[in-house]
Motif scaffolding. Sequence first.
Motif, short mmCIF file in Angstrom:
data_model
loop_
_atom_site.label_atom_id
_atom_site.label_comp_id
_atom_site.label_asym_id
_atom_site.label_seq_id
_atom_site.Cartn_x
_atom_site.Cartn_y
_atom_site.Cartn_z
N ARG A 106 11.44 16.48 -11.17
CA ARG A 106 11.08 16.78 -12.56
C ARG A 106 10.34 18.12 -12.66
O ARG A 106 10.59 18.91 -13.58
N ALA A 107 9.45 18.40 -11.72
CA ALA A 107 8.71 19.67 -11.74
C ALA A 107 9.66 20.85 -11.52
O ALA A 107 9.51 21.91 -12.15
N ILE A 108 10.64 20.69 -10.64
CA ILE A 108 11.61 21.76 -10.39
C ILE A 108 12.49 21.95 -11.62
O ILE A 108 12.80 23.08 -12.02
N GLU A 109 12.88 20.85 -12.26
CA GLU A 109 13.65 20.96 -13.51
C GLU A 109 12.83 21.67 -14.59
O GLU A 109 13.37 22.50 -15.33
N ASP A 110 11.55 21.35 -14.69
CA ASP A 110 10.68 22.04 -15.65
C ASP A 110 10.64 23.53 -15.36
O ASP A 110 10.72 24.36 -16.29
N ALA A 111 10.53 23.90 -14.09
CA ALA A 111 10.51 25.32 -13.71
C ALA A 111 11.83 25.98 -14.08
O ALA A 111 11.86 27.13 -14.52
N ALA A 112 12.94 25.26 -13.92
CA ALA A 112 14.26 25.79 -14.28
C ALA A 112 14.35 26.01 -15.79
O ALA A 112 14.84 27.04 -16.25
N ARG A 113 13.87 25.04 -16.58
CA ARG A 113 13.88 25.19 -18.04
C ARG A 113 13.04 26.39 -18.47
O ARG A 113 13.44 27.16 -19.35
N GLU A 114 11.87 26.55 -17.86
CA GLU A 114 10.99 27.68 -18.19
C GLU A 114 11.67 29.02 -17.92
O GLU A 114 11.32 30.02 -18.55
N ARG A 115 12.62 29.02 -17.01
CA ARG A 115 13.34 30.26 -16.67
C ARG A 115 14.65 30.37 -17.43
O ARG A 115 15.47 31.23 -17.13
N GLY A 116 14.88 29.47 -18.40
CA GLY A 116 16.05 29.53 -19.26
C GLY A 116 17.34 29.06 -18.64
O GLY A 116 18.42 29.39 -19.16
N LEU A 117 17.28 28.29 -17.56
CA LEU A 117 18.50 27.84 -16.91
C LEU A 117 19.12 26.66 -17.66
O LEU A 117 18.42 25.84 -18.25
N ALA A 118 20.45 26.59 -17.62
CA ALA A 118 21.19 25.56 -18.35
C ALA A 118 21.38 24.28 -17.56
O ALA A 118 21.60 23.21 -18.13
N ALA A 119 21.31 24.38 -16.24
CA ALA A 119 21.57 23.22 -15.37
C ALA A 119 20.93 23.47 -14.02
O ALA A 119 20.50 24.59 -13.71
#
Length: 159
Positions: A106-119
């Motif tokens: 979940r924390a890695i997904e949050d970091a991905a969202r913060e960087r604008g990643l789609a998946a």
Amino acid sequence: MTAAGGVSCRVAEGRADLDACFAVRKEVFVAEQGVPEDLEYDAYDQGAVHVLAVSREDGAPLGTGRLLTGEAAAAKNGGDATVGALGRLAVLRSARGLGAGAALVRAIEDAARERGLAAVDLHAQTQALGFYERLGYEAYGPEFPDAGIPHRAMRKALR
């Protein structure tokens, strides 16, 4: 910071956090699973976002994972820079079952969202497919070996 039960996760900051991440990986992948050390640490570590799971009780390291973005992620997922690459997810044997693995994802997904990643893409050891499926990842493509361990590619769209 992401928290679950007695576990909290944060993006690694500073040398002490990075050393803790690498120590967990060495214990899990090199010592426990027999991955050669020269395969475990790679050029991607330098630019990766490393996440550290620690005990809320005493701050002891419990697990780690990393997120690759941009060209590094594209090299892992077939060329799509809008998809991050989750990897090197490791939880110490003594901390398994405490929710550290799910909290790290979940924390890695949050970091991905913060960087604008789609998946987020990952290469899961086949014995861990169920764990990732419960977190919303879907396997695709054939099984393949990585460091002598069977893996499958998986992906989760971020919303």
